[in-house]
Design a protein around this motif. Structure first.
Motif, short mmCIF file in Angstrom:
data_model
loop_
_atom_site.label_atom_id
_atom_site.label_comp_id
_atom_site.label_asym_id
_atom_site.label_seq_id
_atom_site.Cartn_x
_atom_site.Cartn_y
_atom_site.Cartn_z
N THR A 24 0.77 -1.27 0.02
CA THR A 24 -0.21 0.04 -0.05
C THR A 24 0.94 1.20 0.08
N VAL A 25 1.91 1.32 0.87
CA VAL A 25 2.77 2.42 0.85
C VAL A 25 3.55 2.53 -0.59
N ALA A 26 3.85 1.30 -1.01
CA ALA A 26 4.73 1.41 -2.37
C ALA A 26 3.89 2.07 -3.32
N ALA A 27 2.57 1.76 -3.53
CA ALA A 27 1.87 2.19 -4.48
C ALA A 27 1.35 3.72 -4.20
N PHE A 28 1.25 4.00 -2.91
CA PHE A 28 1.13 5.59 -2.77
C PHE A 28 2.31 6.14 -3.28
N ALA A 29 3.38 5.74 -2.94
CA ALA A 29 4.77 6.44 -3.27
C ALA A 29 4.90 6.60 -4.63
N ALA A 30 4.27 5.26 -5.57
CA ALA A 30 4.78 5.44 -6.90
C ALA A 30 3.87 6.56 -7.55
N ARG A 31 2.59 6.71 -7.02
CA ARG A 31 1.56 7.26 -7.64
C ARG A 31 1.66 9.01 -7.19
N ARG A 32 2.02 9.10 -6.12
CA ARG A 32 1.76 10.65 -5.54
C ARG A 32 3.27 11.29 -5.13
N LEU A 33 4.14 10.18 -5.00
CA LEU A 33 5.40 10.94 -4.62
C LEU A 33 6.47 10.93 -5.68
N ARG A 34 6.80 9.68 -6.38
CA ARG A 34 7.87 9.49 -7.26
C ARG A 34 7.84 10.36 -8.54
N PRO A 47 6.62 19.79 -0.14
CA PRO A 47 5.23 20.38 0.27
C PRO A 47 4.94 19.57 1.36
N ALA A 48 5.39 19.77 2.56
CA ALA A 48 4.87 19.10 3.67
C ALA A 48 3.70 18.98 4.17
N ARG A 49 2.98 20.37 4.03
CA ARG A 49 1.65 20.59 4.37
C ARG A 49 0.54 20.11 3.62
N GLU A 50 0.95 19.78 2.40
CA GLU A 50 0.06 19.17 1.24
C GLU A 50 0.34 17.44 1.45
N ILE A 51 1.47 17.00 1.88
CA ILE A 51 1.56 15.56 1.80
C ILE A 51 1.40 15.15 3.08
N ALA A 52 1.51 15.78 4.33
CA ALA A 52 1.20 15.17 5.60
C ALA A 52 -0.18 14.58 5.82
N PRO A 53 -1.24 15.36 5.24
CA PRO A 53 -2.54 14.63 5.76
C PRO A 53 -2.91 13.59 4.80
N TRP A 119 -2.54 17.13 21.38
CA TRP A 119 -1.81 17.27 20.15
C TRP A 119 -1.65 15.92 19.40
N LEU A 120 -1.64 14.74 19.90
CA LEU A 120 -1.76 13.43 18.94
C LEU A 120 -2.64 13.14 18.05
N PRO A 121 -3.94 13.60 18.26
CA PRO A 121 -4.72 13.00 17.19
C PRO A 121 -4.47 13.84 16.02
N GLY A 122 -4.37 15.02 16.15
CA GLY A 122 -4.05 16.08 14.93
C GLY A 122 -2.71 15.79 14.10
N MET A 123 -1.84 15.53 14.91
CA MET A 123 -0.49 14.99 14.45
C MET A 123 -0.46 13.64 13.77
N ALA A 124 -1.58 12.45 14.18
CA ALA A 124 -1.66 11.31 13.67
C ALA A 124 -2.25 11.58 12.30
N ALA A 125 -3.30 12.52 12.10
CA ALA A 125 -3.98 12.83 10.82
C ALA A 125 -3.37 13.53 9.76
N GLY A 126 -2.10 14.35 10.49
CA GLY A 126 -1.09 15.16 9.53
C GLY A 126 -1.90 16.47 9.60
N GLU A 127 -2.72 16.74 10.22
CA GLU A 127 -3.31 18.17 10.46
C GLU A 127 -2.54 19.23 11.02
N THR A 128 -1.61 18.50 12.11
CA THR A 128 -0.68 19.45 12.78
C THR A 128 0.83 18.64 12.68
N ILE A 129 1.47 19.51 12.33
CA ILE A 129 3.04 19.12 11.98
C ILE A 129 3.89 19.41 13.39
#
Length: 387
Positions: A24-34, A47-53, A119-129
């Motif tokens: 699943t991570v490999a597929a996301f990486a190939a589609r969104r990051l690579r 683009p950390a703010r865009e990718i984190a969520p 803090w942790l729920p927002g950080m887990a969601a990528g809404e808080t860095i």
């Protein structure tokens, strides 16, 4: 033809769930990051703010932690995710490591229940860095020498000092800052909009260019009493977080090496030299075989350490052994691959020199190779060579 995974039958050592997470991570990486990583690296941005969520939706932020919106996955599953992320770029894995293994782990291990809930729920969601402020301009391998101080002023704390080489620093919403008090080193949660806190992005890097790196300054930063991480008691607290981050590097660096080797094998099969493919020469095959051997051995060691960690049986010396081996062999593989690509290897059309440049940083952060050699030396001899 077989892959290194097939050569060493490493898939047979994974559970179905672990393979599914990895894929699943490999597929996301190939589609969104690579497709974008070479451009991000060249531009020196991410683009950390865009990718984190998006990483949060996959459950990759603090994925090894329990509760508070975290996925609660195994250490091995987390390692496999790091391997796939760093196969794209070390900067991506660094962002995830700092968020989950450093900032979130510090709050999870040493924070109050109120701090965790806040803090942790927002950080887990990528809404808080988050970022993790330990290293200082004059204190990297020796964090115990830090000069950043926290002084009591009534019920408040006032922090002064600086931190350097802080991943996510200029985009973070909260900084975990380690500071010396009259008693011992303690951790503090500093919202980055607090007066006196400034973060300056560091430019002109030749490594980890697809990563946000900052220098932090704290000038009379006033915090309420509840900003203190109450269970943080001495230098052992941030070092425990570093051990979590080092674990991810054990797997991650091998992902970079694997990507180099995969790209190089494909290149040598299609590149003709003196009227036949480069892959058909004995010297080429000897190089490829040696690199595959070191990569396979590294992956087997990483999986073994992952299993030990899942059974809560891993020691700091074993983490050091894994980090030292993975980073040292990964950078050798990247450099050797570059030789087989010739002049093409220095361009961003291929990932090899980008990975090699990144691995120069990975080799030295979270403990230099020399530091881990001394950790192992102390374990083997009982003699402390750090001073």
């Amino acid at each position: 033809m077989v892959t290194v995974d097939e050569l060493f039958a490493t898939d047979s050592l994974l559970s179905e769930e672990e393979r599914e997470i990895r894929d699943t991570v490999a597929a996301f990486a190939a589609r969104r990051l690579r497709p974008h990583i070479a451009d991000w690296f060249e531009a020196g941005t991410f683009p950390a703010r865009e990718i984190a969520p998006e990483l949060g939706k996959l459950g990759l932020l603090g994925m090894h932690l329990e509760g508070y919106g975290c996925a609660g996955m195994s250490a091995t599953a987390y390692g496999l995710a790091c391997q796939e992320l760093e196969a794209v770029d070390s900067g991506v894995r660094s962002m995830v490591s700092v968020q989950g293994s450093l900032a979130m782990t510090a709050i999870h291990m040493f924070g109050s229940e109120e701090q965790k809930q806040h803090w942790l729920p927002g950080m887990a969601a990528g809404e808080t860095i988050g970022c993790f402020g330990l290293t200082e301009p004059d204190f990297g391998s020796n964090p115990g020498g830090m000069r950043t101080r926290a002084e009591r002023d009534g019920d408040d704390w006032v922090l002064n000092g600086s931190k350097m080489w802080i991943t996510n620093g200029s985009v973070a919403d909260v900084a975990v800052i380690w500071a010396r008090t009259d008693e011992r080193i303690r951790g503090f949660l500093v919202p980055t909009d607090t007066p006196g806190f400034t973060a300056r992005e560091m430019r002109r890097k030749l490594s980890l260019r697809a990563s946000i790196t900052a220098e932090l300054d704290l000038d009379d930063v006033r915090l309420p009493a509840d900003a203190l991480l109450p269970a943080s008691k001495g230098l052992g607290s941030p070092l425990a977080c570093l051990s979590e981050a080092r674990f991810g590097i054990i797997f991650g660096a091998l992902g970079a090496a694997r990507d180099c080797l995969d790209a190089t094998i494909e290149y040598t099969r299609t590149r003709e030299v003196f009227d036949k493919p480069l892959a058909s020469y004995q010297l080429t095959q000897a190089k490829l075989a040696d690199m595959a051997l070191e990569l396979g051995k590294g992956q087997l060691l990483a999986l073994h350490i992952g299993r030990l960690k899942d059974r809560h049986e891993v020691g700091a010396e074993q983490i050091s052994a894994g980090k030292l081996n993975s980073t040292r062999e990964a950078i050798k593989i990247a450099r050797e691959c570059r030789t087989l690509l010739g002049a093409n290897g220095i361009t961003l059309d291929y990932p090899v020199l980008r990975h090699a440049n990144n691995l120069e940083s990975v080799l030295t952060y979270e403990g230099t190779a020399e530091v881990h050699q001394m950790v192992l030396g102390k374990a083997l001899t009982g003699a402390d060579a750090f001073r």
